[in-house]
Design a protein around this motif. Structure first.
Motif, short mmCIF file in Angstrom:
data_model
loop_
_atom_site.label_atom_id
_atom_site.label_comp_id
_atom_site.label_asym_id
_atom_site.label_seq_id
_atom_site.Cartn_x
_atom_site.Cartn_y
_atom_site.Cartn_z
N ASP A 185 0.83 -1.21 0.00
CA ASP A 185 0.00 0.00 0.00
C ASP A 185 0.86 1.26 0.00
N ALA A 186 2.14 1.11 0.37
CA ALA A 186 3.05 2.26 0.37
C ALA A 186 4.48 1.77 0.22
N LEU A 187 5.30 2.61 -0.37
CA LEU A 187 6.73 2.33 -0.53
C LEU A 187 7.53 3.22 0.40
N LEU A 188 8.52 2.62 1.07
CA LEU A 188 9.45 3.37 1.91
C LEU A 188 10.81 3.35 1.23
N PHE A 189 11.28 4.50 0.75
CA PHE A 189 12.57 4.58 0.07
C PHE A 189 13.70 4.78 1.09
N ASP A 190 14.80 4.09 0.88
CA ASP A 190 16.03 4.30 1.65
C ASP A 190 16.39 5.78 1.58
N ASP A 191 16.39 6.45 2.73
CA ASP A 191 16.57 7.91 2.70
C ASP A 191 17.99 8.36 2.45
N ARG A 192 18.97 7.45 2.45
CA ARG A 192 20.34 7.85 2.21
C ARG A 192 20.59 8.21 0.75
N ASN A 193 19.77 7.69 -0.15
CA ASN A 193 19.94 7.99 -1.57
C ASN A 193 18.69 8.63 -2.17
N TYR A 194 17.88 9.22 -1.30
CA TYR A 194 16.63 9.84 -1.74
C TYR A 194 16.88 11.33 -2.02
N PRO A 195 16.33 11.88 -3.10
CA PRO A 195 15.33 11.32 -4.01
C PRO A 195 15.91 10.64 -5.24
N GLY A 196 17.23 10.46 -5.27
CA GLY A 196 17.83 9.82 -6.44
C GLY A 196 17.29 8.44 -6.71
N ASN A 197 17.06 7.65 -5.65
CA ASN A 197 16.55 6.29 -5.87
C ASN A 197 15.09 6.31 -6.33
N ARG A 198 14.33 7.30 -5.88
CA ARG A 198 12.96 7.44 -6.39
C ARG A 198 12.98 7.79 -7.87
N ASP A 199 13.90 8.68 -8.26
CA ASP A 199 14.01 9.06 -9.67
C ASP A 199 14.45 7.88 -10.52
N THR A 200 15.32 7.03 -9.96
CA THR A 200 15.76 5.82 -10.67
C THR A 200 14.56 4.94 -10.99
N LEU A 201 13.69 4.75 -10.00
CA LEU A 201 12.50 3.94 -10.24
C LEU A 201 11.56 4.61 -11.24
N ALA A 202 11.42 5.91 -11.13
CA ALA A 202 10.50 6.64 -12.01
C ALA A 202 10.87 6.49 -13.48
N ARG A 203 12.17 6.29 -13.75
CA ARG A 203 12.62 6.14 -15.14
C ARG A 203 12.32 4.76 -15.72
N GLN A 204 11.92 3.82 -14.88
CA GLN A 204 11.67 2.46 -15.35
C GLN A 204 10.25 2.32 -15.89
#
Length: 334
Positions: free
Chosen positions: A267-286
């Motif tokens: 129901d929700a995603l928790l992104f590793d905050d050490r590489n955020y928002p870069g890791n969110r952007d990585t997923l968004a490109r997929q």
């Protein structure tokens, strides 16, 4: 490879005890015995008791350990970090002015410079899965491991609760002469934050969350068994999903290809905050990002991955997560 996988996994592509006497002790958690008249004694996370005739004062510490000690007034002479200090979410607001920096790169420590500082104690977390202290585990360069020959290495153990780690650093600080009376005030605020989170999760019993760290070509899902902050969240009622097939060689994570990133539908995603928002952007490109229901719905936040060492930090993170849970939709992943 570092046990903190996502300062570590972000670096992958680029990628003993010393002076004081020791005796076998209980592996139950760290305990400390401060005494100006009888010297110093500390039972460390590795289960051994370390002693010295005098309380150590020339301390080199991993940056996260240093932050914890400094919160009790114990200031190290030098620190070593896993990456650039200015960009580390776990070190925000820490004043290292006047403290020697021996490393800002995981796996590399300037041991020659460390030796010139004549340390009498080195402090870092003990990582049971790797049987090593922070900065001295498998995968670091051999020259860096020689730091363990400069002085005794101690620190509380990473285990199944960040609370125990926080308490371990308070005990170590007291053994080093800190006035830890402030810890009671910090603990009251922390306990209140835990209670608030428990009320929020009780009101959302069907809310499933997945802790992730997308990077390069991998959709990495965190395994709570090896992430004590996630175990704490589970203990306090948040349904953090346990991945089905942790990596055999490094079970902190289940590494999925992006083609399989929709294997879990929380129901929700928790992104590793050490590489955020870069890791969110990585997923968004997929291309598959739109097939992950929580991501498509914008049901995302961060989790404090592997850096919590103090009550104030933990309190702030729990307060933020509580607000997120209160507003979350339990049906997103259906």
């Amino acid at each position: 490879m570092s046990r903190r996988p996502f300062a570590a996994l972000a670096l992958l592509s680029a990628l003993a005890v010393g002076a004081c006497s020791s005796a076998a002790g209980s592996a139950a958690g760290p305990t400390a015995t401060p005494s100006a008249s009888t010297g110093w004694s500390y039972t460390s996370g590795d289960g051994k008791t370390y002693t010295a005739d005098e309380v150590p004062t020339r301390i080199i510490a991993h940056a996260y350990a240093a932050k914890a000690l400094m919160s009790y007034g114990i200031r190290p002479i030098a620190v070593y970090a896993d990456g650039p200090i200015d960009g580390d979410v776990g070190l925000q607001g820490v004043d290292f002015d006047g403290v020697e920096v021996l490393s800002e790169e995981w796996g590399h420590i300037d041991v020659e410079k460390a030796a010139t500082l004549d340390p009498d104690l080195i402090v870092g977390d003990w990582w049971p899965a790797e049987k090593a202290y922070s900065g001295l585990e498998g995968g670091v360069e051999e020259a860096s491991k020689k730091m363990a020959t400069l002085a005794t290495v101690v620190g509380p153990s990473q285990g199944d609760s960040i609370v125990e780690l926080v308490e371990g650093y308070a005990e170590l600080a007291e053994s080093l002469g800190a006035d830890a009376s402030v810890v009671e005030e910090q603990r009251v605020a922390f306990d209140a934050a835990v209670s608030d989170l428990e009320r929020a999760t009780a009101a959302k019993p069907d809310l499933d969350v997945l802790a992730i760290s997308p990077w390069e070509d991998t959709y990495a899902v965190a395994v709570p068994t090896y992430a004590p902050e996630l175990l704490d969240l589970q203990r306090w009622g948040l349904r953090v999903i346990d991945p089905q097939k942790p990596d055999a060689d490094f079970p902190y994570w289940e590494s999925l290809s992006f083609e399989n990133a929709d294997t879990y539908q929380p129901d929700a995603l928790l992104f590793d905050d050490r590489n955020y928002p870069g890791n969110r952007d990585t997923l968004a490109r997929q291309p598959i990002a739109s097939s992950i229901k929580a991501f498509a719905a914008g049901a995302t936040t961060t989790w404090p991955a592997y850096w919590l060492h103090t009550y104030p930090d933990y309190t702030a993170q729990l307060q933020r997560l509580t607000e997120f849970v209160e507003q979350a939709d339990e049906t997103v992943g259906d």
